[in-house]
Design a protein around this motif. Structure first.
Motif, short mmCIF file in Angstrom:
data_model
loop_
_atom_site.label_atom_id
_atom_site.label_comp_id
_atom_site.label_asym_id
_atom_site.label_seq_id
_atom_site.Cartn_x
_atom_site.Cartn_y
_atom_site.Cartn_z
N GLU A 6 0.82 -1.20 0.00
CA GLU A 6 0.00 0.00 0.00
C GLU A 6 0.86 1.25 0.00
N SER A 7 0.30 2.32 -0.52
CA SER A 7 0.95 3.62 -0.47
C SER A 7 -0.11 4.72 -0.47
N LEU A 20 -5.45 6.26 -1.71
CA LEU A 20 -4.56 5.14 -1.40
C LEU A 20 -4.41 4.25 -2.61
N SER A 21 -3.25 3.64 -2.74
CA SER A 21 -2.99 2.69 -3.82
C SER A 21 -2.48 1.39 -3.23
N CYS A 22 -2.76 0.31 -3.93
CA CYS A 22 -2.28 -1.01 -3.52
C CYS A 22 -1.76 -1.71 -4.77
N TRP A 38 -10.32 -3.12 0.95
CA TRP A 38 -9.59 -2.23 1.84
C TRP A 38 -10.19 -2.40 3.24
N TYR A 81 -7.31 0.88 -5.84
CA TYR A 81 -7.25 2.24 -5.32
C TYR A 81 -8.41 2.47 -4.35
N TYR A 95 -4.82 1.48 7.17
CA TYR A 95 -5.57 0.95 6.03
C TYR A 95 -4.74 -0.12 5.35
N SER A 96 -5.36 -1.29 5.20
CA SER A 96 -4.67 -2.44 4.60
C SER A 96 -5.44 -2.94 3.39
N CYS A 97 -4.69 -3.36 2.42
CA CYS A 97 -5.25 -3.95 1.21
C CYS A 97 -5.27 -5.47 1.40
N GLY A 108 -1.60 -6.79 2.75
CA GLY A 108 -0.50 -5.85 2.70
C GLY A 108 -0.11 -5.46 4.11
N THR A 111 -1.02 1.06 5.68
CA THR A 111 -0.52 2.43 5.64
C THR A 111 -1.39 3.29 6.56
#
Length: 117
Positions: A6-7, A20-22, A38, A81, A95-97, A108, A111
């Motif tokens: 994640e970022s 957010l992106s994964c 998410w 996303y 927040y986790s993917c 993930g 983040t």
């Protein structure tokens, strides 16, 4: 195996927006068939699913984020996303993917998102 990274987390004021992106890597040939989600874990609370998108692109949301968050996926890029608008202090958390394929679920590292009042 599937790895998820994640970022996009950070600090934002209430009412603001954050995306957010994964990114998925590894055995991603199954990515299009995966259910992507998410999750959020607020301080002192259990982890909860806030948004999910099926392999066919159907999205579902927790009541607490309905109308404010949007989940999307790009199967060609192996990305998921989460666009978060009208953020509230109670949206603060890790927040986790997550990716689900059959009986397997991959996570993930998460983040942090902090929403200040």
């Amino acid at each position: 195996q599937v790895q998820l990274v994640e970022s996009g987390g950070g600090l934002v004021q209430a009412g603001g927006s954050l995306g957010l992106s994964c990114a998925a890597s590894g055995s991603v040939f199954v990515f299009p068939a995966m259910i992507m989600e998410w999750y959020r874990q607020a301080p002192g609370k259990e982890r909860e699913s806030v948004a999910a998108v099926s392999s066919g692109g159907t999205a579902n949301y927790a009541d607490s984020v309905q109308g404010r968050f949007t989940i999307s996926r790009d199967n060609a890029k192996k990305m998921v996303y989460l666009q978060m608008n009208s953020l509230k202090p109670e949206d603060t958390g890790v927040y986790s993917c997550a990716a689900t394929w059959g009986a397997r679920k991959y996570w993930g590292q998460g983040t942090w998102v902090t929403v200040s009042s």
